[in-house]
Design a protein around this motif. Structure first.
Motif, short mmCIF file in Angstrom:
data_model
loop_
_atom_site.label_atom_id
_atom_site.label_comp_id
_atom_site.label_asym_id
_atom_site.label_seq_id
_atom_site.Cartn_x
_atom_site.Cartn_y
_atom_site.Cartn_z
N SER A 73 122.57 57.18 131.29
CA SER A 73 123.57 56.11 131.19
C SER A 73 122.90 54.75 131.19
CB SER A 73 124.55 56.17 132.36
OG SER A 73 125.32 57.32 132.26
N SER A 74 121.85 54.62 132.00
CA SER A 74 121.17 53.32 132.04
C SER A 74 120.47 53.05 130.72
CB SER A 74 120.18 53.28 133.21
OG SER A 74 119.10 54.16 132.98
N LEU A 75 119.92 54.10 130.10
CA LEU A 75 119.28 53.92 128.78
C LEU A 75 120.34 53.60 127.73
CD1 LEU A 75 116.75 54.03 127.01
CD2 LEU A 75 117.15 56.46 126.71
N ASN A 76 121.48 54.28 127.81
CA ASN A 76 122.57 54.03 126.88
C ASN A 76 123.04 52.57 126.98
OD1 ASN A 76 124.57 54.64 124.96
ND2 ASN A 76 126.08 55.01 126.56
N PHE A 77 123.00 52.03 128.17
CA PHE A 77 123.46 50.65 128.38
C PHE A 77 122.59 49.67 127.59
CE2 PHE A 77 123.51 46.71 130.99
CZ PHE A 77 124.83 46.39 130.77
N ILE A 78 121.26 49.82 127.71
CA ILE A 78 120.41 48.84 127.01
C ILE A 78 120.23 49.19 125.53
CG2 ILE A 78 119.12 47.85 128.93
CD1 ILE A 78 116.86 49.83 128.26
N GLY A 80 122.32 51.47 123.58
CA GLY A 80 123.59 51.57 122.86
C GLY A 80 124.34 50.25 122.79
N TYR A 81 124.37 49.53 123.89
CA TYR A 81 125.12 48.27 123.91
C TYR A 81 124.22 47.08 123.59
CZ TYR A 81 128.92 50.91 126.00
OH TYR A 81 129.91 51.83 126.23
N GLY A 82 122.96 47.14 124.05
CA GLY A 82 122.08 45.98 123.86
C GLY A 82 121.12 46.09 122.71
N GLY A 83 121.03 47.27 122.08
CA GLY A 83 120.13 47.43 120.94
C GLY A 83 118.66 47.40 121.30
N MET A 84 118.34 47.59 122.59
CA MET A 84 116.93 47.57 123.00
C MET A 84 116.39 49.00 123.00
SD MET A 84 117.22 44.88 126.16
CE MET A 84 118.98 44.79 126.43
N ARG A 219 123.01 42.71 120.02
CA ARG A 219 122.56 43.88 119.27
C ARG A 219 122.84 43.69 117.77
NH1 ARG A 219 126.25 48.91 120.08
NH2 ARG A 219 127.58 47.50 118.92
N ASP A 220 124.03 43.13 117.45
CA ASP A 220 124.43 43.03 116.05
C ASP A 220 123.81 41.84 115.35
OD1 ASP A 220 125.94 45.26 116.32
OD2 ASP A 220 127.82 44.21 116.67
N ASN A 221 123.68 40.71 116.04
CA ASN A 221 123.18 39.50 115.37
C ASN A 221 122.66 38.52 116.42
OD1 ASN A 221 122.76 37.19 113.85
ND2 ASN A 221 124.53 37.58 112.53
N TYR A 230 124.15 31.23 123.55
CA TYR A 230 123.79 32.22 124.56
C TYR A 230 122.28 32.27 124.81
CZ TYR A 230 128.36 34.07 125.21
OH TYR A 230 129.67 34.20 125.57
N PRO A 231 121.87 32.27 126.08
CA PRO A 231 120.45 32.45 126.39
C PRO A 231 120.08 33.92 126.20
CG PRO A 231 121.72 32.23 128.41
CD PRO A 231 122.71 32.16 127.28
N VAL A 232 119.84 34.28 124.96
CA VAL A 232 119.70 35.70 124.57
C VAL A 232 118.63 36.42 125.40
CG1 VAL A 232 118.87 37.14 122.67
CG2 VAL A 232 120.66 35.46 122.27
N TYR A 233 117.49 35.78 125.55
CA TYR A 233 116.38 36.42 126.27
C TYR A 233 116.79 36.75 127.71
CZ TYR A 233 111.83 36.80 128.57
OH TYR A 233 110.77 37.23 129.33
N ARG A 234 117.42 35.80 128.37
CA ARG A 234 117.83 36.02 129.77
C ARG A 234 118.87 37.13 129.88
NH1 ARG A 234 118.21 30.30 130.94
NH2 ARG A 234 120.42 30.53 131.36
N LEU A 235 119.81 37.14 128.93
CA LEU A 235 120.86 38.17 128.97
C LEU A 235 120.25 39.56 128.75
CD1 LEU A 235 123.76 36.49 126.95
CD2 LEU A 235 123.53 36.73 129.40
N LYS A 236 119.31 39.64 127.80
CA LYS A 236 118.67 40.93 127.54
C LYS A 236 117.85 41.36 128.76
CE LYS A 236 116.81 41.62 123.35
NZ LYS A 236 116.09 41.25 122.10
N LEU A 237 117.16 40.41 129.34
CA LEU A 237 116.33 40.74 130.51
C LEU A 237 117.20 41.24 131.67
CD1 LEU A 237 113.47 40.79 131.67
CD2 LEU A 237 113.78 38.44 132.43
N ALA A 238 118.36 40.60 131.86
CA ALA A 238 119.27 41.03 132.94
C ALA A 238 119.69 42.49 132.72
CB ALA A 238 120.48 40.12 132.99
N GLY A 239 120.04 42.82 131.47
CA GLY A 239 120.43 44.19 131.15
C GLY A 239 119.28 45.16 131.35
N PHE A 240 118.09 44.74 130.93
CA PHE A 240 116.90 45.59 131.03
C PHE A 240 116.57 45.87 132.49
CE2 PHE A 240 112.36 46.54 130.76
CZ PHE A 240 112.31 47.38 129.65
#
Lengths: 343, 238
Positions: A73-78, A80-84, A219-221, A230-240
């Motif tokens: 589920s944690s992998l799916n979060f980043i 599936g939802y975050g595209g990482m 993830r999309d754009n 949006y501070p994209v890097y920070r948001l991705k890092l929080a999810g990661f």
């Protein structure tokens, strides 16, 4: 000056005519709403019913399945939802497991402390690895997460104190607390079930919050999200970091479940297996991870009883899903998005 | 009208690598103004916009937004200061519903007296309310354009930039977009518009800038440009 060309309207599947196959959640909305509770109740009752059905062995199997589903589920979060597309998630599972080992070696025996430490230490590792990895994209991100996970793997191999390549046995079970210890032989099962339910509910809630929408937007754009402020890097890092921490928790639980930790649990093939299970279930789908894990591990268990070549049918299944249900099995059940359409 | 510019560009030069596209642009946009940025294809309109929103770092010159230099700022920082762009090609998110588009990016910032709530956005574009549960890729081109404008408005921008907002749309949808832009103007929204439909844009705009090979060839009031049709054929190919 005239400009006669206009974009043709893009109709949704059902609006375009014909009778498309609707997901089960659309056809039976009441049942779909109650399904999570039915599943939870069935899982909660399983250890009580298993002896009568001669399925005692499978209580442990389902417990393992739930723990792997937490990690998936944690992998799916980043992913599936975050595209990482991280290919080093097993590294965090291993970090969590070794955090438990380190505490046990230091003389601590509280399960809650050990699992809390697994969560926190994996979160710190995820922050450090994510801070570097998230500066890359695409195939480079895959490679750098893989590289970090392999570094963690070889670090674990070199840790002689914790058994090195041979692993480390947790011979004394961790204590859950005065009133839980010894209350029932399967109390650990219910603890895992409660944690899994909380993790699923938590990720599901976050995925459908404003933060979750932002993550899907990234993830999309990604460029568009930056332009929207949006501070994209920070948001991705929080999810990661959140995903890494939860994977670490799963690692801590897995250490308790197996009563054994070895570097092999953080080998890159374990990360790939987790990825395969999530894709099988459905990337970015609420029930994708648990469904994929349940199907994969159950088939593995059943096929092993009949043949030594159980990888073959599993591989064929994966091919079938990729070709015939590329959105994963959860897409057949879940309703996502519009009143008419699917996504 | 307030005379202090919301956006000020001085000696703006930008380009891609060794190739320079913009050569010393000087212009202001004052609060409440609608400014039309005109020019034929390849004259530097998109590069100008890209530079304003932080997508391209200027090589020389400065950009001041509300008196603050933003020419070295990151795109997300500029957006948070209150610059929103409706990009060419709309770029709606295929995996978000209409409602999610408008909720996810909503920001209570820039001290907007009357912030753009979901209800207000649906009021401006009733069609979006009807399609609230549809995904971004399940909309017609016109609906996507409305969504792109509404998405930008949901951030409560102080400066709204529209890049070819009516491109590729049916005439009836274009008229709908123009109607909305007129409504926004009446509400005091400062806007920079790039569009090919000069005859529709000029009645809406207070002022116009014409770019020719990366330089401002002409700037003045819309009425003045309307009266000088020779400029249309010389610089705009109309």
């Amino acid at each position: 000056m005239s400009h006669p060309v206009s974009d043709p309207p893009r109709l949704s599947v059902s609006a375009a005519g014909g009778r498309p196959r609707q997901p089960l959640a659309v056809r039976f909305p009441g049942f779909a709403r109650r399904l999570p509770w039915l599943v939870l109740a069935s899982l909660a009752l399983f250890p009580l019913l298993a002896p009568a059905l001669g399925l005692e062995y499978y209580v442990g199997f389902v417990r393992r399945l739930l723990i792997v589903a937490i990690a998936a589920s944690s992998l799916n979060f980043i992913l599936g939802y975050g595209g990482m597309a991280a290919l080093g998630h097993a590294g965090f599972i291993g970090v969590g497991a070794y955090a438990v080992v380190a505490l046990v070696e230091a003389g601590f025996s509280s399960a809650w402390l050990a699992w809390g430490a697994a969560l926190a230490v994996a979160g710190v590792f995820a922050a450090l690895i994510g801070a570097v990895s998230l500066r890359t994209r695409g195939v480079y991100f895959i490679m750098i997460t893989l590289a970090f996970a392999q570094m963690l793997y070889y670090l674990a191999v070199s840790l002689r104190t914790y058994g090195g390549d041979d692993g480390y046995g947790l011979y004394t079970p961790l204590r859950l607390g005065a009133w839980l210890d010894g209350a029932h032989p399967d109390v650990f099962y219910w603890v895992v079930l409660a944690i899994a339910a909380l993790v699923f509910a938590g990720f599901s809630r976050v995925a459908h919050s404003r933060y979750g929408h932002a993550l899907r937007g990234i993830r999309d754009n990604e460029t568009r999200m930056v332009a929207l402020g949006y501070p994209v890097y920070r948001l991705k890092l929080a999810g990661f970091v959140a995903a890494g921490a939860v994977a670490g928790l799963a690692g801590g639980l897995l250490a308790s479940h197996n009563a054994f930790v070895s570097p092999s649990m953080m080998h890159w093939t374990q990360s790939a297996l987790l990825l395969v299970m999530v894709m099988l279930g459905g990337l970015g789908r609420r029930w994708g991870a648990p469904l994929g894990v349940a199907l994969w591990l159950t088939l593995e268990e059943v096929l092993k009883m009949h043949t030594d070549y159980w990888h073959w049918p599993l591989g064929m299944l994966l091919l079938l899903v990729v070709f015939h249900a590329p959105q994963g099995l959860a897409a057949l059940f879940e309703r996502r998005g519009g009143q008419e359409g699917v996504r | 009208m307030n005379a202090v510019p919301l956006l000020r560009c001085r000696g703006l030069e930008a380009g891609y690598g060794a190739s320079r596209v913009l050569f010393g642009l000087d212009f202001d946009i004052r609060p409440g103004e609608v400014v039309a940025l005109l020019g034929r294809n390849g004259m530097g309109k998109s590069t100008t916009i890209k530079t304003l929103v932080g997508g391209l770092r200027p090589q020389y010159g400065e950009i001041l937004f509300d008196g603050r230099p933003i020419h070295a700022a990151r795109a997300d920082h500029i957006a948070r200061l209150g610059v929103a762009i409706v990009p060419e090609g709309r770029q709606c998110f295929p995996n978000l519903t209409v409602r999610e588009h408008l909720v996810a990016f909503a920001a209570r910032r820039n001290g907007a007296a009357e912030p753009w709530t979901l209800a207000r956005l649906y009021g401006l574009f009733p069609r979006l309310a009807e399609r609230a549960g549809h995904m971004g890729n399940q909309l017609s081109g016109g609906e996507q354009q409305m969504l792109a404008i509404a998405r930008a408005l949901s951030t409560n921008p102080r400066l709204l930039i529209l890049d070819e907002a009516t491109e590729g749309l049916a005439p009836v949808i274009r008229d709908e977009i123009w109607r909305c832009l007129a409504l926004l103007k009446a509400q005091g929204q400062t806007t920079l518009v790039v569009d090919k439909y000069v005859e529709k844009l000029l009645p809406l705009a207070d002022r116009a800038l014409i770019l020719e090979r990366g330089r401002i060839a002409w700037q003045g009031s819309s009425a003045a440009l309307d009266a000088r049709r020779e400029l249309w054929s010389r610089y705009l190919g109309v």
